[in-house]
Design an enzyme around this catalytic site. Structure first.
Site, PDB file in Angstrom:
ATOM      1  N   TYR A 123       0.803  -1.216   0.000  1.00  0.00           N
ATOM      2  CA  TYR A 123       0.000   0.000   0.000  1.00  0.00           C
ATOM      3  C   TYR A 123       0.836   1.265   0.000  1.00  0.00           C
ATOM      4  O   TYR A 123       0.298   2.364  -0.034  1.00  0.00           O
ATOM      5  CB  TYR A 123      -0.931   0.015   1.214  1.00  0.00           C
ATOM      6  CG  TYR A 123      -2.225  -0.680   0.943  1.00  0.00           C
ATOM      7  CD1 TYR A 123      -2.246  -2.041   0.722  1.00  0.00           C
ATOM      8  CD2 TYR A 123      -3.416   0.012   0.899  1.00  0.00           C
ATOM      9  CE1 TYR A 123      -3.428  -2.700   0.470  1.00  0.00           C
ATOM     10  CE2 TYR A 123      -4.602  -0.642   0.650  1.00  0.00           C
ATOM     11  CZ  TYR A 123      -4.601  -1.988   0.437  1.00  0.00           C
ATOM     12  OH  TYR A 123      -5.772  -2.626   0.190  1.00  0.00           O
ATOM     13  N   LYS A 170       3.359 -14.423   5.476  1.00  0.00           N
ATOM     14  CA  LYS A 170       3.789 -15.316   4.411  1.00  0.00           C
ATOM     15  C   LYS A 170       5.321 -15.369   4.461  1.00  0.00           C
ATOM     16  O   LYS A 170       6.005 -15.237   3.443  1.00  0.00           O
ATOM     17  CB  LYS A 170       3.277 -14.741   3.072  1.00  0.00           C
ATOM     18  CG  LYS A 170       3.273 -15.703   1.924  1.00  0.00           C
ATOM     19  CD  LYS A 170       2.103 -16.647   1.915  1.00  0.00           C
ATOM     20  CE  LYS A 170       2.372 -17.766   0.945  1.00  0.00           C
ATOM     21  NZ  LYS A 170       1.396 -18.841   0.953  1.00  0.00           N
ATOM     22  N   ASP A 203      -2.446 -17.996   4.225  1.00  0.00           N
ATOM     23  CA  ASP A 203      -3.426 -18.803   3.465  1.00  0.00           C
ATOM     24  C   ASP A 203      -4.082 -19.828   4.390  1.00  0.00           C
ATOM     25  O   ASP A 203      -5.300 -20.027   4.365  1.00  0.00           O
ATOM     26  CB  ASP A 203      -2.804 -19.462   2.224  1.00  0.00           C
ATOM     27  CG  ASP A 203      -1.362 -19.871   2.404  1.00  0.00           C
ATOM     28  OD1 ASP A 203      -0.810 -19.625   3.490  1.00  0.00           O
ATOM     29  OD2 ASP A 203      -0.781 -20.454   1.471  1.00  0.00           O
ATOM     30  N   ASP A 227      -6.212  -5.974   4.818  1.00  0.00           N
ATOM     31  CA  ASP A 227      -7.322  -5.439   4.041  1.00  0.00           C
ATOM     32  C   ASP A 227      -8.243  -6.578   3.608  1.00  0.00           C
ATOM     33  O   ASP A 227      -9.462  -6.535   3.782  1.00  0.00           O
ATOM     34  CB  ASP A 227      -6.739  -4.721   2.809  1.00  0.00           C
ATOM     35  CG  ASP A 227      -7.800  -3.984   2.025  1.00  0.00           C
ATOM     36  OD1 ASP A 227      -8.876  -3.735   2.584  1.00  0.00           O
ATOM     37  OD2 ASP A 227      -7.553  -3.659   0.848  1.00  0.00           O
TER      38      ASP A 227
END
Ligand code: NAI
Length: 333
Positions: A123, A170, A203, A227
């Site tokens: 972002y 991640k 995930d 988000d």
């Protein structure tokens, strides 16, 4: 008397904002609202989407209530929401996720809080064309921002008597960037031995959220994952029209509707004001108006429990203003 910056926003924004203002005032909170435009309306009137007057107003008042702002997709001006967070360094995005009585949803018992880092990751908006047909978008993760958001999450856990903070990341693939985020989380967690620190690959966290969401208490994520996952969590309890959100920093806080401007229903007076109202309740607690916040929340929950006055998105026929009237009536009983 509180001075609060009010950004009604676009589309259904002014409709839900006026209902929320009415409810807050009916609860006896004395507020001087400083109303400002942002986004397309501000661009038309003042030639910029985020006028300095608006930023000065929030910096002065330290608190704002904001409706949704339309953002053009793929072209046009950059997101006002992202701009506001950057300009005021509102580094923590807070989304309590809780079902409401009588609202059909998958997890009526769910009660978790999403904490999202609000200022960096992808972002940061650092994108450029390397050569035609190839673009590069930079993911920025810093020790400073990761440490500060981890501390915010643990402090919030303590304040709200929560037991566990789970960082989703991640770091198996993005070993440097998400690795740094995770390292900072683990380091900060050592200062909070009373709170369980857990982490999951994002995930897997998404799958777990859908299958067994009750295992989460506070969920901490960097900006982009936050988000996406915070909207996923809203979906678990009935959707974006219901859950509140806040952007908090050292310089102030902006409490916002997390849904968009809903152009498909704008102007009809049928939007559900609950999301902005719940953000308003959070805002009242933030400024120390705990009794008024409790009073509004109790009345709102009573209206939901009775289930007679419901807006169209949750299966009713009530108009925005009728729903607000029902809450005000309950407060006066
Ligand atoms: P949206 O949230 O505006 O609408 C999605 C669907 O949910 C629509 O069917 C809408 O009618 C419904 N909906 C949303 N809020 C509702 C409410 N309070 N009561 C009843 N129904 C409601 O999302 P969409 O269509 O993707 O975005 C529209 C515009 O809003 C875009 O320009 C987008 O950039 C902007 N947006 C702004 C946000 C913000 O300012 N925080 C957040 C999300 C989108």
């Amino acid at each position: 008397m509180h001075r609060i910056t009010l950004i009604p926003g676009d589309g259904i924004g002014p409709e839900v904002a006026s209902s929320v203002v009415r409810i807050i005032e009916a609860a006896g909170v004395e507020v001087q609202w400083e109303t400002h435009f942002a986004g397309a309306q501000a661009l038309e009137k003042f030639g910029e989407t985020l006028p300095q007057d608006l930023l000065d107003s929030i910096l002065r008042n330290k608190v704002a209530l904001k409706g949704p702002i339309t953002t053009p997709v793929g072209k046009g001006f950059t997101s006002v929401n992202v701009g506001l967070r950057k300009a005021l360094d509102l580094y923590a995005n807070l989304r309590p996720v809780r079902a409401l009585p009588n609202v059909p949803c998958r997890y009526p018992e769910l009660d978790l809080i999403v904490v999202r880092e609000n200022t960096e990751s992808l972002y940061a908006g650092l994108e450029h064309i390397v050569v035609p047909g190839v673009v590069e978008s930079l993911k920025i993760i810093t020790e400073k921002a990761s440490t500060r958001i981890a501390r915010f999450a643990f402090e919030h856990a303590r304040k709200e008597s929560r037991k566990k903070v789970t960082a989703a990341h991640k770091a198996n693939i993005m070993k440097l960037s998400d690795g740094l985020f995770l390292d900072c989380f683990r380091r900060v967690s050592l200062d909070y031995p009373d709170i369980i620190a857990d982490d999951k690959i994002v995930d897997n966290a998404c799958m777990q959220l859908v299958m067994r969401p009750e295992q989460f208490d506070i969920l901490l994520l960097e900006n982009l994952y936050g988000d996406i996952v915070s909207d996923l969590c809203a979906g678990l309890v009935g959707g974006l029209g219901l859950v509140p959100g806040a952007n908090i920093g050292e310089k102030g806080a902006v409490f916002e509707a997390v849904h968009g401007s809903a152009p498909d229903i704008a102007g009809q007076g049928i939007a559900n004001p609950t999301a902005l109202l719940q953000s308003g309740i959070m805002m009242l607690r933030y400024i120390g108006e705990r009794d008024a916040a409790d009073k509004i929340e109790t009345a709102m929950l009573a209206v939901f429990t009775e289930g007679k006055v419901r807006t169209r998105d949750i299966g009713g026929t009530a108009k925005t203003a009728e729903f607000a009237d029902a809450i005000i009536q309950k407060m006066n009983q």
